[in-house]
Design an enzyme around this catalytic site. Structure first.
Site, PDB file in Angstrom:
ATOM      1  N   ASP A   1     -39.731  57.146  22.466  1.00 23.30           N
ATOM      2  CA  ASP A   1     -38.351  56.848  22.838  1.00 23.30           C
ATOM      3  C   ASP A   1     -38.311  56.154  24.209  1.00 23.30           C
ATOM      4  OD1 ASP A   1     -35.629  56.778  22.541  1.00 23.30           O
ATOM      5  OD2 ASP A   1     -35.347  58.950  22.475  1.00 23.30           O
TER       6      ASP A   1
ATOM      7  N   GLU B   1     -36.624  51.107  28.078  1.00 22.14           N
ATOM      8  CA  GLU B   1     -35.765  49.951  28.373  1.00 22.14           C
ATOM      9  C   GLU B   1     -35.283  49.935  29.831  1.00 22.14           C
ATOM     10  OE1 GLU B   1     -35.033  51.682  24.268  1.00 22.14           O
ATOM     11  OE2 GLU B   1     -34.630  52.404  26.309  1.00 22.14           O
TER      12      GLU B   1
ATOM     13  N   ASP C   1     -29.330  54.282  19.001  1.00 21.62           N
ATOM     14  CA  ASP C   1     -28.159  55.164  18.977  1.00 21.62           C
ATOM     15  C   ASP C   1     -26.964  54.493  18.299  1.00 21.62           C
ATOM     16  OD1 ASP C   1     -29.848  56.732  20.401  1.00 21.62           O
ATOM     17  OD2 ASP C   1     -28.793  56.567  22.312  1.00 21.62           O
TER      18      ASP C   1
END
Length: 760
Positions: A419, A422, A485
């Site tokens: 995960d 970024e 998401d």
């Protein structure tokens, strides 16, 4: 970034210098080097002052032209570029004519116009693909509000009438990118905005070519949004590098793109089964996980992978790679019990180490984190309080990070959800290897996922797989990726599909998304329709944020829908795994936009609510509560996979489907290997296989392939038709206890040899 104000004016603070002519062209054995002046040279006085641009035309791969533009060549550090494992120096043909110089590499040529008037023309034979024309190539000096003048280089490539642009990474905005401004910078923004977790500076057009801007740092695209008949791409700095990739069709473009930047390895067959998670901020411990798993088994809901999200570790300590003993007191024993149930185990990780983590002080002391320019550790409170970011350009830091994952694998973890990656600072920091932080912002995701994937390959071999959110160009080498998401709405389900189609159109073979949506609590209709979409994707995962995604908490029918579509995917695995294997050798994605499969059907060019799994299966998810769905079938007679109903193609159709059905059509003239197993995704695909034949024309034949779970070809062959007789021939490998199904009629004989004849 826009530099002009309409056709004739410039934006405030902009000084533009456009290539005006190819003043000199030097022909070398492997390249053309062009001196482009920014004004016509009429006499000697015109050679004084003012910028010139050096344009080098070469080829890194047959069928690909590379364009490298420089203003100042030695005033700044060398730029970082996209990893290109397939780049080489193939033979090229150079024609140095009086009015034009041409470089040809395989199917593509570039013509440089000599003398007055700038022009690069890219063509396949006589077919013009695109051009860099008048005021296309430019050197820009932009003075901002801070008074600092910053250089930029841009080029503009022409768009023909009716030409559509696709790709540019995982973009949730409209599928056709014409009219959009796209910033090629990874951001953690979710699916409901213009930002992207997975930026890829590559676009594909329906004219059968692609453009890869070979830059690591941020690239700004104006896709018919500044000059409506051009795509502009620009980069701050003194240079710009890009490649034009020949077709003649989208599949050929993607084959060349992935030959250049790398192809995905084949994920393990078990990873194509159903994944279920703890969700994110829900309450969970060993008892919760065990209850979910046992309840799935009790309800005959096949499950392949169980994923533990963030709170398998103690709060405020992500990542310390240690199980929280309050919820998981004996992790090794727990994982052993879960493995005994036939499950694979996935664990959540990220590349950050919180200040409260026991590993933080060690990382600071040894210099394993990204630092500020003053030499101290960069820290932030975004996400984990006081967290630092692992510096994967430091080999020792990479080994240190991998050592903790290695320990978890020894405990029983099979794979990792990689995960984040970024929110990486672009200024005020320094890397161990001295890399420019602006250019490392996007590349960081590659370094992170590569570190994890390489460890899994070392320890798990062909079973290596990650579940990654962030990436950059060439990241298809480290599968699988999921869409991030999204919300629990039909609108978010549709935007997720747009993102997936955009990403797979950039050479990414495999893609997934959160079934039911991540944020919010899905209404039953959304949940059940998303199950269908999710199981008809390459990879399938139930995952939520603050609520669980187990079906019985939605309604009982959700359990039925999940059971039916999970089993359907398992039956399709001989076909899907063969298409997955094909993707690793050709670069053509398993999940593909209609444009990729039907480039000559203009009706397919804008379609973004349906797609194909391989060339034989069309999928149209249902985005309505009442089950109404519109979809388009290309030419031919298509067969609904579940009902056997026939529909004529070359037209639109409207249907209404219950929750146990959806538009799922087999292409005419196709053979789909149908597996014998319903309860798991990884089994012997060559035993008990039924070759399902759909609308095979008299005198025609169709090929099929079956790939084993070890990644090797188990069988290849053809099915031919002569009148009412069908002949299936296995030309490589073997099938056992196999049969034929012709438009719903099953052969009474089970084949044992290499040929089966049957009159339907």
């Amino acid at each position: 970034m826009k530099f002009t104000d309409g056709q004739w004016m410039l934006q405030p603070g902009v000084a533009a210098h456009y290539a005006a002519e190819a003043y000199a062209v030097e022909a070398h054995a492997d390249r053309l080097v062009v001196l482009a002046t920014t004004r016509p040279i009429k006499h000697r006085g015109d050679t004084l002052q003012g910028p010139t641009l050096t344009v080098t035309l070469s080829s890194p791969l047959p069928g690909v032209i590379r364009v490298s533009v420089e203003h100042y060549s030695a005033s700044s550090a060398a730029r970082l570029h996209i990893p290109m494992s397939g780049a080489g120096r193939p033979p090229v043909q150079i024609v140095d004519g009086e009015t034009m110089a041409t470089l040809t590499s395989g199917a593509i040529s570039v013509d440089v116009r000599r003398g007055d008037g700038w022009g690069l023309t890219f063509r396949e034979g006589e077919r013009i693909l695109t051009k860099s024309d008048w005021r296309g190539l430019g050197y820009i000096q932009h003075t901002g509000k801070d008074g600092i003048t910053r250089p930029h280089v841009h080029d503009q490539l022409t768009l023909a009438v009716g030409e559509n642009v696709y790709g540019l990474g995982e973009r949730f905005t409209p599928w056709v990118k014409n009219g959009q401004s796209v910033e090629n910078t990874n951001k953690d923004g979710g699916t409901a905005c213009e930002q992207a977790y997975k930026s890829v500076p590559f676009y594909l057009t329906n004219r059968g070519y692609g453009v890869l801007v070979n830059e690591a740092g941020p690239v700004s695209f104006e896709v018919g949004s500044e000059k409506v008949a051009r795509v502009q791409f620009s980069r701050e700095g003194e240079s710009l590098d890009y490649c034009v990739i020949a077709g003649p069709d989208p599949k050929a473009v993607l084959a060349r793109l992935t030959a250049l930047t790398g192809r995905a390895p084949l994920p393990p067959a078990w990873s194509f089964g159903l994944w279920m998670t703890t969700s994110f901020t829900t309450q969970y411990d060993e008892a919760t996980a065990t209850h979910f798993i046992d309840e799935m088994a009790c309800r005959d809901l096949p499950l392949a992978v169980f994923h533990f999200d963030c709170f398998w570790m103690r709060e405020f300590q992500w990542c310390d790679f240690a199980w929280d003993p309050r919820g998981f007191p004996e992790p090794e024993a727990m994982l052993e019990r879960l493995h005994a149930k036939g499950l694979k185990i996935s664990l959540w990780i990220n590349p950050y180490v919180a200040q409260k983590s026991p590993l933080f002080a060690e990382g600071v002391e040894r210099g394993y984190f990204i630092k500020r320019t003053n030499g101290l550790t960069f820290q932030t409170d975004q996400w984990q309080p006081g967290m630092a970011i692992v510096d994967f350009t430091n080999p020792a830091a990479k080994t240190w990070y991998q050592s903790h994952l290695r320990r978890l694998i020894t405990q029983g973890a099979d794979c990792f959800k990689t995960d984040f990656g970024e929110r990486i600072p672009s200024e005020g920091v320094s890397y161990f290897d001295g890399s420019d932080p602006v250019e490392m912002h996007n590349l960081y995701a590659l370094h992170y996922n590569q570190a994890v994937f390489e460890l899994l390959q070392e320890v798990q071999g062909k079973d290596a797989v990650v579940f990654a959110r962030s990436t950059y160009a060439s990241g298809q080498r480290f599968p699988v990726h999921w869409g991030g998401d999204c919300w629990s709405t039909f609108e978010s389900m549709a935007e997720s599909l747009r993102g997936g189609l955009s990403l797979t159109s950039c050479g990414f073979a495999f893609w997934s998304h959160d079934i039911g949506g991540f944020e919010g609590n899905p209404p039953p209709a959304v949940y059940k329709r998303w199950i269908q979409f999710g199981l008809m994707s390459s990879h399938s995962r139930l995952h939520g944020s603050s609520s669980y995604r187990v079906p019985w908490l939605v309604d009982e029918e959700s359990c039925d829908v999940l059971r039916v579509f999970t089993r359907l995917k398992h039956r399709l695995m001989p076909y899907l795994y063969a298409k997955a294997h094909e993707a690793t050798t050709t670069g053509v994605p398993l999940m593909r936009a209609m444009l990729i499969e039907h480039p000559h059907d203009p009706a397919c060019a804008p379609l973004d609510r349906q797609y194909q799994l391989g060339e034989s299966l069309l999928v149209a998810p249902v985005f309505t509560a009442n089950g109404e769905v519109d979809f388009y079938l290309p030419e031919g007679r298509w067969t609904h996979l579940l009902s056997g109903e026939k529909k004529q193609g070359g037209r639109w159709h409207k249907e209404t489907h219950g929750f146990l059905s959806m538009p799922l059509y087999a292409a005419p003239g196709s053979v789909i290997p149908w597996g014998a197993e319903t309860e798991k995704p990884d089994y012997d695909y060559a035993r008990g296989t039924v070759l399902r034949v759909f609308e095979l024309a008299d005198g025609a034949s169709a090929a099929f392939a079956v790939v084993g779970v070890d990644g090797g070809v188990a069988a290849r062959g053809t099915v031919g038709r002569s009148g009412g007789q069908y002949t299936a021939s296995v030309t490589e490998g073997a099938l056992r206890d196999w049969g034929l199904d012709v438009d719903g009629q099953r052969s009474p004989v089970l084949g044992q040899g290499h040929e089966l004849r049957w009159s339907a």
